[in-house]
Scaffold this active site. Structure first.
Site, short mmCIF file in Angstrom:
data_model
loop_
_atom_site.label_atom_id
_atom_site.label_comp_id
_atom_site.label_asym_id
_atom_site.label_seq_id
_atom_site.Cartn_x
_atom_site.Cartn_y
_atom_site.Cartn_z
N ASN A 1 0.89 -1.14 0.05
CA ASN A 1 0.04 -0.13 0.06
C ASN A 1 0.78 1.21 0.05
O ASN A 1 0.57 2.38 0.37
CB ASN A 1 -0.87 0.03 1.14
CG ASN A 1 -1.99 1.09 1.00
OD1 ASN A 1 -2.56 1.56 2.09
ND2 ASN A 1 -2.32 1.56 0.00
N ARG B 1 1.89 0.67 -5.77
CA ARG B 1 0.69 0.36 -6.72
C ARG B 1 -0.72 0.91 -6.30
O ARG B 1 -1.44 1.61 -7.13
CB ARG B 1 0.67 -1.03 -7.18
CG ARG B 1 1.86 -1.41 -8.00
CD ARG B 1 1.81 -3.02 -8.02
NE ARG B 1 2.15 -3.78 -6.69
CZ ARG B 1 2.27 -4.87 -6.54
NH1 ARG B 1 2.00 -5.65 -7.43
NH2 ARG B 1 2.48 -5.38 -5.39
N ASP C 1 5.06 -5.68 -9.33
CA ASP C 1 5.40 -4.91 -8.18
C ASP C 1 6.84 -4.08 -8.65
O ASP C 1 7.82 -4.77 -8.99
CB ASP C 1 6.00 -6.14 -7.03
CG ASP C 1 6.40 -5.56 -5.66
OD1 ASP C 1 6.65 -4.28 -5.83
OD2 ASP C 1 6.51 -6.42 -4.94
P1 4NP Z 1 3.43 -2.11 -3.40
O1 4NP Z 1 4.79 -2.32 -3.58
O2 4NP Z 1 2.77 -3.62 -2.84
O3 4NP Z 1 2.94 -1.82 -4.92
O4 4NP Z 1 3.04 -1.17 -2.38
C1 4NP Z 1 5.56 -2.84 -2.59
C2 4NP Z 1 6.08 -2.21 -1.41
C3 4NP Z 1 6.84 -2.56 -0.35
C4 4NP Z 1 7.31 -3.97 -0.32
C5 4NP Z 1 6.81 -4.68 -1.57
C6 4NP Z 1 5.91 -4.34 -2.52
N1 4NP Z 1 8.00 -4.60 0.34
O5 4NP Z 1 8.51 -5.80 0.27
O6 4NP Z 1 8.38 -3.86 1.69
#
Ligand code: 4NP
Length: 164
Positions: A12, A15, A126
């Site tokens: 969060n 994306r 991601d």
């Molecule tokens: P999101 O991206 O799911 O698009 O917000 C990520 C943010 C942090 C992490 C992985 C994906 N993480 O592993 O900390």
């Protein structure tokens, strides 16, 4: 009652806040701010309270989108509180459905890319561990998906337009 959309990814901070803010941008342009409400959440809790990732914020800003919000984790109450839950990838989709222990809310959960009309992709990848190209790519996919989603809501009469 406005129609309520919840965008979901892992952290969060990349994306799903992008999807939320892009969708709000399109909703404002269409003058539908009183008809549709957007929020976002993560399946993971590592970044609770954090603002959107600075690399993501930069990529969005380049397309005229200002990223607002602070990260929260998906709660089971969200199944009841939202009309449609849009997941960014298949892992998010499975993680959310796993929380629906009574198998009541499956129809509300969809993959965001199902609404893409130009990009032939199944997932919003991601971008977290990659370079700036990945963040730009997320914005391009989400602009396509959000436009498709807004047209879906209008064409399928999920929201009422034109009676003002
Ligand atoms: P999101 O991206 O799911 O698009 O917000 C990520 C943010 C942090 C992490 C992985 C994906 N993480 O592993 O900390």
């Amino acid at each position: 009652m406005p129609y309520k959309l919840l965008f979901v990814c892992l952290g969060n901070i990349c994306r799903s806040p992008s999807a939320e803010n892009i969708m709000n941008h399109l909703i404002e342009k269409a003058n539908l701010g009183d008809r549709i409400v957007c929020d976002s959440a993560g399946t993971g809790g590592y970044h609770i309270g954090s603002p959107p990732d600075s690399r993501m914020t930069y990529a969005a800003k380049m397309r005229g989108i200002n990223l607002k919000g602070s990260a929260r984790k998906f709660q089971v109450e969200d199944f009841n509180n939202f009309d449609l839950i849009l997941t960014m990838d298949k892992e998010n989709y499975r993680d959310i459905l796993r929380l629906d222990t009574g198998n009541k809310y499956g129809d509300k959960v969809k993959l965001m890319c199902d609404f893409c009309r130009y990009f032939d992709v199944k997932e919003v990848p991601d971008p977290y561990y990659g370079g700036s190209d990945g963040f730009d790519y997320v914005i391009e996919i989400l602009l396509d998906a959000c436009e498709g989603l807004l047209d879906y809501l209008i064409n399928e009469n999920k929201i009422v337009v034109g009676d003002r």
